[in-house]
Enzyme design. Sequence first.
Site, PDB file in Angstrom:
ATOM      1  N   HIS A  31       0.831  -1.200   0.000  1.00 22.42           N
ATOM      2  CA  HIS A  31       0.000   0.000   0.000  1.00 22.42           C
ATOM      3  C   HIS A  31       0.871   1.257   0.000  1.00 22.42           C
ATOM      4  CE1 HIS A  31      -3.665  -2.305   1.211  1.00 22.42           C
ATOM      5  NE2 HIS A  31      -2.727  -3.114   1.644  1.00 22.42           N
ATOM      6  N   HIS A 269      -4.621   3.279  -4.037  1.00 19.18           N
ATOM      7  CA  HIS A 269      -4.767   2.355  -2.925  1.00 19.18           C
ATOM      8  C   HIS A 269      -4.515   0.916  -3.364  1.00 19.18           C
ATOM      9  CE1 HIS A 269      -6.260   0.072   0.378  1.00 19.18           C
ATOM     10  NE2 HIS A 269      -7.315  -0.338  -0.280  1.00 19.18           N
ATOM     11  N   GLU A 423     -14.536  -8.752  26.250  1.00 17.55           N
ATOM     12  CA  GLU A 423     -13.616  -9.886  26.158  1.00 17.55           C
ATOM     13  C   GLU A 423     -12.530  -9.663  25.118  1.00 17.55           C
ATOM     14  OE1 GLU A 423     -17.605 -11.435  27.571  1.00 17.55           O
ATOM     15  OE2 GLU A 423     -16.915 -10.194  25.889  1.00 17.55           O
ATOM     16  N   HIS A 485     -24.129 -21.254  26.330  1.00 18.15           N
ATOM     17  CA  HIS A 485     -22.997 -21.063  27.228  1.00 18.15           C
ATOM     18  C   HIS A 485     -22.136 -22.324  27.365  1.00 18.15           C
ATOM     19  CE1 HIS A 485     -25.036 -17.397  28.143  1.00 18.15           C
ATOM     20  NE2 HIS A 485     -24.271 -17.093  29.180  1.00 18.15           N
TER      21      HIS A 485
END
Length: 705
Positions: A31, A269, A423, A485
Amino acid sequence: MTFQKVDIDDISINTIRVLAADVVNKANSGHPGKSSFELRLGAPMGLAPVAHILFTRFFNANPKHSEWFNRDRFVLSNGHGCALQYILLHLLGYKLSLDDLKQFRQLDSLTPGHPEHGHTDGIEVTTGPLGQGFSNAVGLAIAQAHLGAVYNKPGFDLITNHTYVFLGDGCLMEGVTSEAASLAGHLQLAPGLDISIDGDTAVAFTEIVEERFRAYNWHVLHVDDGDQDLQGIYNAIEKAKQVKDKPTIIRLRTIIGYGSKQQGTHGIHGSPLKPDDTEQMKAKFGFDPKGTFQVPEATYAFYADVAKRGVKSESEWEALLASYETKYPREHAELTRRIRGELPNGWEKTLPVYKPSDAATASRKLSEIVLTKISTVLPDLLGGSADLTGSNLTRVKEAEDFQPPSTKLGSYKGTYIRYGVREHGMGAIMNGLAAYGGIIPFGGTFLNFVSYAAGAVRLSALSGHQVLWIATHDSIGLGEDGPTHQPIETIAHLRAIPKLVVWRPADGNETSASYLVALNSKKTASVLCLSRQNLPNLEGSTIERASRGGYVLREVPAGTENLTIVSTGSEVSIAVEAANVLEKEGFKVRVASLPSWEVFDAQDTKYRLSVLRSGAPIVSFEALSTLGWANNLVWTFSVHRLLIKKSIKNTDSLLLVRAFPPYLQCMYVFNVTSPSPDVAELGKKIITFYKNKGGEVVSPLVKAI
């Protein structure tokens, strides 16, 4: 301080620009410029001015000793623009030559396609997955604040470094950045600095990022002409450094691909410049249009002087540290030990040891007992939980929370971080804590929710960061919360991550062993998978034996066995009961506990074959997915297998899966509790099969290659 512009500034900035074009053109990838919206800065060409000002006027590091502890930290969060960072490291005199720049993105080069920690001199963290570097930087800033609060004394400011980050709109779209930025603002972390550019991503990103960061309690600054306003860039960074009660983000506007014929367009780009464009750009900036990898001697000389500033700073710091030793010998000894990455002598003697007569205890509670014991001798530990402290049991009673002193909720000396329900942010921040040095971070959540942080966990492992995940509620044994869970497949995912060590201890001694190995493994990330339900302490388990990752818990004379059952965690005691049932029917059954596959696999072949030996069939037993067991074993028994079996035979079984009752009933549903008729029955079927088949039974560890 005021900015003093010199002629070499323009020459050096243009050197960076043309070098970036050459580096990317030679690699034919990368890039040279990067599209952007609010807060984006991926392009080496567009970022040359701000990078030059930052590194020549502010950045404090010693390229000849890149691990100097009080160095400033720089993170390129949008790591696809790494050609910029490599060029700066080269100019400053790090161990990166011009030939290394020419090998950008090539096999075995020191200039890979994204920055990699531990591979290239001067790279603090591995970046590439967007948002991770930004979040790592929050960890770096927490580490600086904590260690400074603990060890700085009047007249002895030993830990004073700054953390600087470049990031772009892609980083800001990633949710992990929001998690980390929110926590950083709450913690009032400073010094901290982020710099960005503008562009067009209106198809997917139209929020007002500045307002978001103000809401996070960040200080927001602007530079409207990042291509030429060196004074403005300098002033913004200087002003950011003066803000002491919050992190700062600078919105920097630049023109993508500045100097190219395609500047300001997306044409630049993601692809090299065309030859004619490269030549005109070099001519515009005063370089030979046909030359490549040109670095004026004046640029080298200017950056060499900058490097000398770092050498001087480290020398002064070493003198201050020596004086500190005279006045604060205990703190000096502790700090220098931590900087060396060494643990206190004899720390392992604090690990609890258990007997079979000791009460059955959940391994999450056993983990809390370990943390309580070792925290008295290991100040290196800096831990927390993602809003599940009471369930993960990660906070010892004596701990102080890591909080801004102004909140009266704790102080920066605190060793417990309240991560909130973040988390992924917690995982990435822990990587930054580990990368800083002197800290061993740990974080707690349910095993199922480690999945939220998978990107950060993977980078922990690949980077060799010593990070400990305390992952509780590790199976269907957690009970009423149901299948959302119950992580029956999560451990299989974690075991598949290279260089990550996964532990699933079966009792107190195995839990102590998991901490022993994890804390002695300085370049290893570990996940400790812990039960909610109580587990008995097992006959035959010891810290020493479990530290090998796998061992024989119940043995019979060699050559007499009919079956070996291999198990982990909460199912090991059930496997022992099944072996006892089979013994009453005249069968000889061995039981092996395998708390860590990765540690077991690292043992020598002779030892591994003594555990998983030839002569009888081997069956695994785990209340999880069977995925992965085929590498070591012949037959498998697991919840995953039973789910498939029951779903085929009984359409009502899916309702049972979706409406799980308390954990003991869950275990009974799948016959994974003591006594376990399915385990014993399966064992007899396997024994009968091999008896009727005849011939030698060879360990699955015996392979051609």
